[in-house]
Design an enzyme around this catalytic site. Structure first.
Site, short mmCIF file in Angstrom:
data_model
loop_
_atom_site.label_atom_id
_atom_site.label_comp_id
_atom_site.label_asym_id
_atom_site.label_seq_id
_atom_site.Cartn_x
_atom_site.Cartn_y
_atom_site.Cartn_z
N ASN A 171 0.87 -1.17 0.00
CA ASN A 171 0.00 0.00 0.00
C ASN A 171 0.91 1.22 0.00
O ASN A 171 1.51 1.54 1.02
CB ASN A 171 -0.90 -0.03 1.25
CG ASN A 171 -1.73 1.24 1.39
OD1 ASN A 171 -1.76 2.08 0.49
ND2 ASN A 171 -2.42 1.37 2.51
N TRP A 172 1.02 1.84 -1.15
CA TRP A 172 1.92 3.00 -1.26
C TRP A 172 1.35 4.24 -0.59
O TRP A 172 2.03 5.24 -0.48
CB TRP A 172 2.22 3.28 -2.75
CG TRP A 172 3.33 2.43 -3.30
CD1 TRP A 172 3.96 1.39 -2.66
CD2 TRP A 172 3.97 2.56 -4.58
NE1 TRP A 172 4.94 0.87 -3.48
CE2 TRP A 172 4.97 1.58 -4.65
CE3 TRP A 172 3.78 3.42 -5.67
CZ2 TRP A 172 5.79 1.42 -5.79
CZ3 TRP A 172 4.60 3.26 -6.79
CH2 TRP A 172 5.60 2.27 -6.83
N LYS A 173 0.09 4.19 -0.21
CA LYS A 173 -0.58 5.37 0.36
C LYS A 173 -0.37 6.57 -0.59
O LYS A 173 -0.30 6.36 -1.80
CB LYS A 173 -0.09 5.62 1.79
CG LYS A 173 -0.22 4.33 2.63
CD LYS A 173 -0.10 4.50 4.10
CE LYS A 173 -0.30 3.16 4.79
NZ LYS A 173 -0.22 3.23 6.21
N HIS A 229 -9.63 1.12 4.80
CA HIS A 229 -8.37 1.33 5.52
C HIS A 229 -8.63 2.26 6.70
O HIS A 229 -9.44 3.19 6.59
CB HIS A 229 -7.32 1.93 4.57
CG HIS A 229 -5.94 1.88 5.17
ND1 HIS A 229 -5.53 2.79 6.12
CD2 HIS A 229 -4.91 1.02 4.99
CE1 HIS A 229 -4.28 2.47 6.48
NE2 HIS A 229 -3.88 1.41 5.81
N GLU A 237 -7.03 4.65 7.81
CA GLU A 237 -6.80 6.08 7.51
C GLU A 237 -8.02 6.70 6.84
O GLU A 237 -8.31 7.88 7.03
CB GLU A 237 -5.53 6.23 6.65
CG GLU A 237 -4.28 5.97 7.49
CD GLU A 237 -3.09 5.41 6.73
OE1 GLU A 237 -3.06 5.51 5.49
OE2 GLU A 237 -2.19 4.87 7.39
N GLU A 261 -5.49 -5.07 10.26
CA GLU A 261 -4.49 -4.03 10.50
C GLU A 261 -4.79 -3.32 11.82
O GLU A 261 -5.61 -2.37 11.84
CB GLU A 261 -4.50 -3.00 9.37
CG GLU A 261 -4.16 -3.56 8.01
CD GLU A 261 -3.54 -2.51 7.09
OE1 GLU A 261 -2.51 -2.82 6.50
OE2 GLU A 261 -4.08 -1.39 7.00
N GLY A 296 2.31 2.20 10.74
CA GLY A 296 3.25 3.31 10.61
C GLY A 296 3.96 3.68 11.91
O GLY A 296 4.57 4.74 12.01
N SER A 306 3.29 -2.29 10.22
CA SER A 306 4.73 -2.35 10.46
C SER A 306 5.34 -3.72 10.12
O SER A 306 6.30 -4.13 10.75
CB SER A 306 5.06 -1.95 11.90
OG SER A 306 4.65 -0.62 12.14
N GLY A 329 2.82 -1.24 4.23
CA GLY A 329 2.88 0.19 3.96
C GLY A 329 4.30 0.62 3.67
O GLY A 329 4.82 0.45 2.56
N GLY A 330 4.97 1.16 4.67
CA GLY A 330 6.31 1.75 4.51
C GLY A 330 7.30 0.85 3.77
O GLY A 330 8.01 1.32 2.88
P1 13P Z 1 2.93 0.24 7.63
O1 13P Z 1 3.44 -1.06 7.06
O2 13P Z 1 3.68 1.44 7.17
O3 13P Z 1 2.79 0.15 9.12
O4 13P Z 1 1.44 0.44 7.05
C1 13P Z 1 0.55 -0.60 7.11
C2 13P Z 1 -0.66 -0.24 6.34
O5 13P Z 1 -1.39 0.65 6.70
C3 13P Z 1 -0.90 -0.96 5.09
O6 13P Z 1 -2.17 -0.71 4.61
#
Ligand code: 13P
Length: 256
Positions: free
Chosen positions: A13-15, A99, A101, A171, A177, A217, A238-239
């Site tokens: 997920n590149w956000k 998600h 967010e 999640e 994050g 994470s 994510g990251g």
């Molecule tokens: P991180 O891997 O950066 O914690 O993000 C997870 C995420 O929100 C994937 O959708």
């Protein structure tokens, strides 16, 4: 539960990161680090404007493209929205919905997430439905209750044949994050519970077929232990999905 019924799945997920011009170089480096023959599905869910570049570059290394959100409506006067049909037209194979967010910053309700999952399925896109508890909910012992509510609400009115086109991602909000990963036991406990809820809703066959991912994470160091858990079929990253080498290490960790 026996994992032989399910293919591992690693989704990034590149956000709201990266530019269209960065997709090709990223994918060349990823390709150089990925085994050509793999037994897992791999996707990168990218911002809408990057989907065409990801579809194109992904073809070269068997990586599917996905979106990160879509409108609950088919089409019309909804300024700023992107429809499931538009994503399908660009050849996106997946789309994240619900998600945390989006739930948090865009006040998305469980009903809305359910509508988005349905319209994605109608358009041949697999929704990756995210659920997860806050730190407060975990500390109050409300994790399972909350997850059960979110899973049931997101899948409301979705048939067992449609469930086969869905992916569920657990999640925990406190792990996203933050660098604070759920322990393998914590992640397994909730993913096992999600499968149990699906078993109650749809029966054993559906429960053993549905892919359940862990996200929060997950990185090149902790992926192996998390992915070894019986009910964790993959990751939503994510990251670490923004770093081709790290992402490839996570993909390779599914081959254990
Ligand atoms: P991180 O891997 O950066 O914690 O993000 C997870 C995420 O929100 C994937 O959708």
């Amino acid at each position: 539960m026996n994992k032989k019924y399910r293919k591992p799945f690693i989704a990034g997920n590149w956000k709201m990161n990266m530019l269209a011009s960065e997709v090709k170089p990223f994918m060349s480096e990823l390709k150089a680090n990925l085994p050509a023959e793999r037994s897992c599905d791999v996707a990168l869910c990218v911002p809408g404007p990057l989907v065409p570049a990801m579809v194109k570059a992904g073809r070269e290394c068997k990586v599917s493209a996905g979106g990160q959100d879509c409108s609950q409506y088919a089409k019309g006067a909804y300024t700023g929205e992107v429809s499931a049909l538009q994503l399908a037209d660009l050849k996106a194979k997946y789309c994240i919905v619900g998600h945390s967010e989006r739930r948090q910053y865009h006040a998305e309700s469980d009903m809305l997430i359910n509508a988005k999952a349905k319209i994605l399925i109608e358009n041949g896109i697999k929704p990756i439905i995210c659920v997860g508890e806050s730190l407060e909910q975990r500390e109050m012992g409300l994790t399972m209750e909350h997850i059960a509510y979110q899973v049931k609400a997101a899948l409301s009115g979705i048939s067992s044949s449609e469930l086969r086109k869905c992916v569920i991602a657990y999640e925990p909000i406190w792990a996203i994050g933050t660098g604070k990963t759920a322990t393998a036991d914590q992640a397994q406990e909730v993913c096992g519970e999600i499968r149990a809820i699906i078993r109650k809703m749809y029966g054993a066959r559906s429960a053993r077929a549905v892919q359940i991912l862990y996200g929060g994470s997950m990185n090149a160091k902790n992926a192996t232990e998390l992915l070894a858990q019986p009910d964790i079929d993959g990751g939503l990253i994510g990251g670490a999905s923004l770093k081709p080498v790290d992402f490839s290490v996570i993909v390779k960790a599914t081959e254990q």
